[in-house]
Write an enzyme that holds these catalytic residues in place. Structure first.
Site, PDB file in Angstrom:
ATOM      1  CG  HIS A   1      -2.272   0.550   1.017  1.00 14.96           C
ATOM      2  ND1 HIS A   1      -2.880   0.641  -0.215  1.00 14.96           N
ATOM      3  CD2 HIS A   1      -3.172   1.074   1.909  1.00 14.96           C
ATOM      4  CE1 HIS A   1      -4.091   1.167  -0.080  1.00 14.96           C
ATOM      5  NE2 HIS A   1      -4.277   1.453   1.195  1.00 14.96           N
TER       6      HIS A   1
ATOM      7  CG  ASP B   1      -1.842   0.685  -3.316  1.00 14.95           C
ATOM      8  OD1 ASP B   1      -1.992   1.879  -2.989  1.00 14.95           O
ATOM      9  OD2 ASP B   1      -2.570  -0.223  -2.872  1.00 14.95           O
TER      10      ASP B   1
ATOM     11  CG  ASN C   1     -10.104   3.360   1.758  1.00 19.21           C
ATOM     12  OD1 ASN C   1     -11.232   3.351   1.269  1.00 19.21           O
ATOM     13  ND2 ASN C   1      -9.691   2.434   2.609  1.00 19.21           N
TER      14      ASN C   1
ATOM     15  CG  ASN D   1      -8.424   6.555   6.263  1.00 21.78           C
ATOM     16  OD1 ASN D   1      -7.481   7.159   6.740  1.00 21.78           O
ATOM     17  ND2 ASN D   1      -9.263   5.834   6.997  1.00 21.78           N
TER      18      ASN D   1
END
Length: 209
Positions: free
Chosen positions: A38, A112, A133, A87
């Site tokens: 991520h 990603d 997100n 997020n």
């Protein structure tokens, strides 16, 4: 712009401002996340800054920023890594655009992408967030999806592994061996977008090998 502005001599700073791009590498803060799939957006930001000889520094906005030029007299890159979690990326990105007086069209987000095979880079402008997100929060904060994305493929999780768990795991040993080339390709993609335009960059990176 008024008539008097048109008569005003063009300053060097004006040309720099018109050729400035904000490049945001998405990830989560902290050593425990640094090697996660991520966080590949932040890894690309690090690679790009190193290539430009720029160091990340604290900033007036909630982000760490490195600035440099692709080449002498060429596009200026403001490379940023938001301080918060994935997020909550929207607030820092919005603040950075305002600070540098840039429109969303001058924003490149590196992130990603599950729907692209590992070791693959794809480019797009606009569109939805695809469940990501970070992209979701940025589009919400800007009230616009009108920005460019450098999508770094990490592939789908094997078997029945949950995607949320997969992205928060470190790259495998095999993947780590290939990772430097992937980060280099993604950094090349950013430079291609700002130097040659999105269409030319897409033709380069989307063409079969």
């Amino acid at each position: 712009m008024g008539f008097l502005d048109l008569l005003r001599p063009r300053r060097k700073d004006d040309a720099v401002a018109e050729n400035t791009w904000l490049v945001v590498g998405l990830g989560n803060p902290g050593a425990q996340y640094a090697g996660n799939r991520h966080n590949v957006g932040e890894m690309v930001a690090d690679a790009l800054a190193a290539r430009l000889g720029a160091a990340f520094k604290t900033h007036k906005t909630p982000a760490r920023v490195a600035e440099g030029f692709v080449r002498p007299g060429g596009p200026k890159l403001v490379i940023a890594k938001p301080n918060g979690y994935m997020n909550t990326s929207g607030g820092p990105v919005s603040a950075l655009l305002k600070f540098y007086s840039l429109a969303p069209s001058r924003l490149i987000v590196v992130h990603d992408e599950l729907d692209i095979p590992f070791d693959t880079v794809r480019l797009k402008h606009g569109g939805g967030h695809g469940g990501h997100n970070g992209l979701r929060d940025i589009a919400k904060a800007l009230d616009s999806g009108d920005f460019t994305r450098v999508r770094v493929g990490i592939g789908r999780p094997p078997g029945r592994q949950d995607a949320a768990d997969f992205v928060l795991k470190d790259f495998s040993g095999t993947e780590r061996g290939m990772l430097p080339n992937l980060l280099s390709d993604a950094a090349d993609a950013v430079e291609a977008v700002v130097s040659d335009g999105l269409v030319a960059a897409q033709q380069r990176f989307h063409s079969p090998a």
